[in-house]
Design an enzyme around this catalytic site. Sequence first.
Site, PDB file in Angstrom:
ATOM      1  N   GLY A  15       0.840  -1.204   0.000  1.00 57.05           N
ATOM      2  CA  GLY A  15       0.000   0.000   0.000  1.00 57.05           C
ATOM      3  C   GLY A  15       0.870   1.248   0.000  1.00 57.05           C
ATOM      4  O   GLY A  15       1.889   1.289   0.665  1.00 57.05           O
ATOM      5  N   ARG A  76       1.169  -5.071  -5.681  1.00 55.59           N
ATOM      6  CA  ARG A  76       1.300  -6.339  -4.958  1.00 55.59           C
ATOM      7  C   ARG A  76       1.578  -7.376  -6.041  1.00 55.59           C
ATOM      8  O   ARG A  76       0.894  -7.394  -7.053  1.00 55.59           O
ATOM      9  CB  ARG A  76       0.022  -6.645  -4.197  1.00 55.59           C
ATOM     10  N   ASP A 107       5.199  -4.819   6.113  1.00 51.24           N
ATOM     11  CA  ASP A 107       5.859  -6.071   6.531  1.00 51.24           C
ATOM     12  C   ASP A 107       5.816  -7.156   5.455  1.00 51.24           C
ATOM     13  O   ASP A 107       6.730  -7.981   5.369  1.00 51.24           O
ATOM     14  CB  ASP A 107       5.321  -6.572   7.869  1.00 51.24           C
ATOM     15  N   THR A 130       3.863   2.856   5.590  1.00 55.40           N
ATOM     16  CA  THR A 130       2.455   2.455   5.709  1.00 55.40           C
ATOM     17  C   THR A 130       1.778   3.421   6.687  1.00 55.40           C
ATOM     18  O   THR A 130       2.410   3.820   7.675  1.00 55.40           O
ATOM     19  CB  THR A 130       2.297   0.996   6.197  1.00 55.40           C
ATOM     20  N   ASP A 132      -0.566   2.809   8.683  1.00 51.12           N
ATOM     21  CA  ASP A 132      -1.113   2.146   9.875  1.00 51.12           C
ATOM     22  C   ASP A 132      -0.200   2.171  11.106  1.00 51.12           C
ATOM     23  O   ASP A 132      -0.642   1.876  12.214  1.00 51.12           O
ATOM     24  CB  ASP A 132      -1.447   0.681   9.564  1.00 51.12           C
ATOM     25  N   ASP A 134       1.941   0.057  11.979  1.00 49.92           N
ATOM     26  CA  ASP A 134       1.861  -1.260  12.632  1.00 49.92           C
ATOM     27  C   ASP A 134       3.124  -2.090  12.420  1.00 49.92           C
ATOM     28  O   ASP A 134       3.058  -3.305  12.304  1.00 49.92           O
ATOM     29  CB  ASP A 134       0.623  -2.030  12.106  1.00 49.92           C
ATOM     30  N   ARG A 176      -6.964  -2.240  10.278  1.00 49.55           N
ATOM     31  CA  ARG A 176      -7.587  -3.564  10.416  1.00 49.55           C
ATOM     32  C   ARG A 176      -7.031  -4.318  11.622  1.00 49.55           C
ATOM     33  O   ARG A 176      -7.746  -5.016  12.314  1.00 49.55           O
ATOM     34  CB  ARG A 176      -7.368  -4.393   9.143  1.00 49.55           C
TER      35      ARG A 176
HETATM   36  P1  ATP Z   1       0.722  -2.955   3.440  1.00 49.85           P
HETATM   37  O1  ATP Z   1       1.138  -2.605   4.849  1.00 49.85           O
HETATM   38  O2  ATP Z   1       0.179  -1.792   2.725  1.00 49.85           O
HETATM   39  O3  ATP Z   1      -0.140  -4.177   3.320  1.00 49.85           O
HETATM   40  P2  ATP Z   1       2.832  -4.675   2.621  1.00 49.85           P
HETATM   41  O4  ATP Z   1       4.236  -4.427   2.214  1.00 49.85           O
HETATM   42  O5  ATP Z   1       2.645  -5.447   3.895  1.00 49.85           O
HETATM   43  O6  ATP Z   1       2.108  -3.280   2.663  1.00 49.85           O
HETATM   44  P3  ATP Z   1       1.833  -6.893   1.039  1.00 49.85           P
HETATM   45  O7  ATP Z   1       0.839  -6.919  -0.051  1.00 49.85           O
HETATM   46  O8  ATP Z   1       1.627  -7.756   2.220  1.00 49.85           O
HETATM   47  O9  ATP Z   1       2.042  -5.369   1.421  1.00 49.85           O
HETATM   48  O10 ATP Z   1       3.252  -7.315   0.395  1.00 49.85           O
HETATM   49  C1  ATP Z   1       3.762  -6.652  -0.762  1.00 49.85           C
HETATM   50  C2  ATP Z   1       4.394  -7.651  -1.687  1.00 49.85           C
HETATM   51  O11 ATP Z   1       5.504  -8.284  -1.051  1.00 49.85           O
HETATM   52  C3  ATP Z   1       3.503  -8.804  -2.106  1.00 49.85           C
HETATM   53  O12 ATP Z   1       2.612  -8.451  -3.134  1.00 49.85           O
HETATM   54  C4  ATP Z   1       4.535  -9.803  -2.588  1.00 49.85           C
HETATM   55  O13 ATP Z   1       4.968  -9.501  -3.883  1.00 49.85           O
HETATM   56  C5  ATP Z   1       5.698  -9.570  -1.615  1.00 49.85           C
HETATM   57  N1  ATP Z   1       5.688 -10.610  -0.566  1.00 49.85           N
HETATM   58  C6  ATP Z   1       4.941 -10.648   0.545  1.00 49.85           C
HETATM   59  N2  ATP Z   1       5.144 -11.794   1.233  1.00 49.85           N
HETATM   60  C7  ATP Z   1       6.047 -12.511   0.507  1.00 49.85           C
HETATM   61  C8  ATP Z   1       6.664 -13.807   0.659  1.00 49.85           C
HETATM   62  N3  ATP Z   1       6.409 -14.586   1.703  1.00 49.85           N
HETATM   63  N4  ATP Z   1       7.523 -14.199  -0.293  1.00 49.85           N
HETATM   64  C9  ATP Z   1       7.805 -13.417  -1.350  1.00 49.85           C
HETATM   65  N5  ATP Z   1       7.243 -12.216  -1.550  1.00 49.85           N
HETATM   66  C10 ATP Z   1       6.385 -11.759  -0.644  1.00 49.85           C
END
Ligand code: ATP
Length: 328
Positions: A15, A76, A107, A130, A132, A134, A176
């Site tokens: 995000g 993503r 994360d 992010t 949030d 978090d 969330r």
């Molecule tokens: P937000 O806090 O907005 O959700 P985020 O970084 O946690 O941000 P995610 O969609 O959970 O967002 O993760 C972003 C991208 O990281 C995923 O679309 C994927 O490409 C990669 N990713 C997440 N987990 C893994 C994993 N276990 N192995 C490989 N790539 C991953």
Amino acid sequence: MIKTIKKIGVLTSGGDSPGMNAAIRSVVRTCAYYKVECMGIYRGYQGMIEGDFKDMGPRSVHNIVNKGGTILKSARSKDFMTPEGRKQAYENLVKENIDALVIIGGDGSFTGALVFNKEFGIPVMGIPGTIDNDIFGTSHTLGFDTALNTVVDVIDKIRDTASSHNRLFLVEVMGRDAGHIALNAGIGAGAEEILIPEENMGLERLLESLRRSKLSGKSSSIVVIAEGDKIGKSVFELKDYIDQNLPEYEVRVSVLGHMQRGGSPSCFDRVLASRLGVKSVESLLEGKSGYMVGLNNDKVELTPLEQAIKGHSEIDRELLKVSDIMSI
Ligand code: ATP
């Protein structure tokens, strides 16, 4: 022996949040300062797989410190969850001579960075982006402060109309799994009650508190609700429930949604992004890898990505008490 880093790739993933552009700018300019090449990678890990890269220099990031969103776009990527996708991404980095990465995201993005680092040995550094807040290992994530200001500003406006009509407003904010936005913005905007995922207030206590508010002569009431609160009802179901049980209130719902993610970053977020960007590049050049750069007691510090991913960012329980006292 530590391999000398000559070219760093930077991407935004997951995000988006205000301050990501300021962080990109900082990474690019710190690279230029230390005479290291820098390449922007578009659309997060998906762009890395598709080879969507662009050389970046100090002038290519002018005029973005004040812009919300991310000029590199975010995504993503399901493909990056597969070994084949990551192999393709690695081959593209090798082709472009990129030998280290700065990942700006949450994360999930950090998990991807760590998996990638373990598979191919490429040094990685994370910047928490992010709204949030978090993420473990930093008191503030990029965009949190801006989101708080946005939410407080909107609730101030809602309060104007609420008090003109003696209304009760239920305001749903993002969060969330974490109540940081609700708790801080709720106190900042003078909310009567704040519902967060970390604390189950219970319906009866909420009704009781609203009854007391009415009796104490308040002309309007605002309840700030995090998306993931534990009350067990959606904000619209909650409205129906209050309608039925407290007919003395005229209840309205306002779901703030994605506006919380947008807007020009606050000064705090711009400064934070600039600091974290500098530290991420300097740390890579010092041979460090697998860390998140974050803020603790106003000092920029490193936390192992593994801890940042697994750890839990606790809400400040003192704020719960402050909120209780303020809503007397
Ligand atoms: P937000 O806090 O907005 O959700 P985020 O970084 O946690 O941000 P995610 O969609 O959970 O967002 O993760 C972003 C991208 O990281 C995923 O679309 C994927 O490409 C990669 N990713 C997440 N987990 C893994 C994993 N276990 N192995 C490989 N790539 C991953």
